[in-house]
Design an enzyme around this catalytic site. Sequence first.
Site, PDB file in Angstrom:
ATOM      1  N   CYS A  41       0.625  -0.997   0.147  1.00 46.26           N
ATOM      2  CA  CYS A  41      -0.019   0.088  -0.046  1.00 46.26           C
ATOM      3  C   CYS A  41       0.139   1.203   0.142  1.00 46.26           C
ATOM      4  O   CYS A  41       1.868   0.786  -0.243  1.00 46.26           O
ATOM      5  CB  CYS A  41      -1.062   0.701   0.907  1.00 46.26           C
ATOM      6  SG  CYS A  41      -0.391  -0.012   2.984  1.00 46.26           S
ATOM      7  N   CYS A  44       3.134   1.136   3.468  1.00 48.56           N
ATOM      8  CA  CYS A  44       4.118   0.133   2.491  1.00 48.56           C
ATOM      9  C   CYS A  44       5.212   1.060   1.680  1.00 48.56           C
ATOM     10  O   CYS A  44       6.501   0.483   1.934  1.00 48.56           O
ATOM     11  CB  CYS A  44       3.944  -1.022   2.200  1.00 48.56           C
ATOM     12  SG  CYS A  44       2.320  -1.690   3.017  1.00 48.56           S
ATOM     13  N   ARG A  48       8.989   1.720   2.825  1.00 46.49           N
ATOM     14  CA  ARG A  48      10.363   1.031   2.408  1.00 46.49           C
ATOM     15  C   ARG A  48      11.621   1.752   1.932  1.00 46.49           C
ATOM     16  O   ARG A  48      12.907   1.931   2.095  1.00 46.49           O
ATOM     17  CB  ARG A  48       9.467   0.325   0.816  1.00 46.49           C
ATOM     18  CG  ARG A  48       9.165  -1.162   1.155  1.00 46.49           C
ATOM     19  CD  ARG A  48       9.212  -1.407  -0.447  1.00 46.49           C
ATOM     20  NE  ARG A  48       8.543  -2.515  -0.481  1.00 46.49           N
ATOM     21  CZ  ARG A  48       7.732  -3.302  -1.213  1.00 46.49           C
ATOM     22  NH1 ARG A  48       7.660  -2.670  -3.016  1.00 46.49           N
ATOM     23  NH2 ARG A  48       7.211  -4.328  -1.128  1.00 46.49           N
ATOM     24  N   CYS A 105      -5.477   5.800   4.189  1.00 42.88           N
ATOM     25  CA  CYS A 105      -3.762   5.978   3.790  1.00 42.88           C
ATOM     26  C   CYS A 105      -4.969   6.971   1.914  1.00 42.88           C
ATOM     27  O   CYS A 105      -5.827   6.857   1.566  1.00 42.88           O
ATOM     28  CB  CYS A 105      -3.130   5.161   3.269  1.00 42.88           C
ATOM     29  SG  CYS A 105      -3.586   4.233   2.708  1.00 42.88           S
ATOM     30  N   CYS A 131      -4.060   0.238   2.909  1.00 41.38           N
ATOM     31  CA  CYS A 131      -3.580   0.460   3.486  1.00 41.38           C
ATOM     32  C   CYS A 131      -4.453  -0.357   5.315  1.00 41.38           C
ATOM     33  O   CYS A 131      -3.712  -0.786   6.275  1.00 41.38           O
ATOM     34  CB  CYS A 131      -3.237   1.543   4.349  1.00 41.38           C
ATOM     35  SG  CYS A 131      -2.347   2.609   2.922  1.00 41.38           S
TER      36      CYS A 131
END
Length: 173
Positions: A41, A44, A48, A105, A131
């Site tokens: 998502c 995410c 990262r 999100c 999300c």
Amino acid sequence: MIEFLRRIAAHRLAWSLLAASALFLELSALFFQHVLGLHPCVMCVYERIATLGVLTAGLLGMVAPQKWYVRWSALLLWGSSAFWGLKLALKHVDYQVNPSPFNVCEGFVDFPSWAPLDQWIPWMFYPDGDCSEVTWQFLSFSMPQWLVAIFAVYLLVFVVVAIGNLVKGRCCS
């Protein structure tokens, strides 16, 4: 103890362990995405990037850890990435434990126009997941909950090492 903390940041091994741990997290994320089929998502993708910041800090620290300006640049990048990652992971957990139409999100990542990572490297930075959806758990914790713990540990270790480098002046050069 303070002397140990001062010296640990002046050795490549410590920085390589930091980089290796972040690389492991990035490779794990790609494994979850491309092998297990879990779609990242927006949060995410941002998490990262925070992990890539920790990885970059580890690599930068490996360059010349004896030089105070390289070491402190790496420390500051490490600390800011860990803080940002923790903040993002906490928000991501909030999306999961308090799902509502008003607590969601964004639908797309907001990269600067000069670095559209989702277009340049879509296999890593293109979000197509939700999300608030919990798609994976280990020991009853979702992936963002694990990231809260991981980024908290990164931040705690950063604080300890940074304090160790502040006490008694500069270390090693």
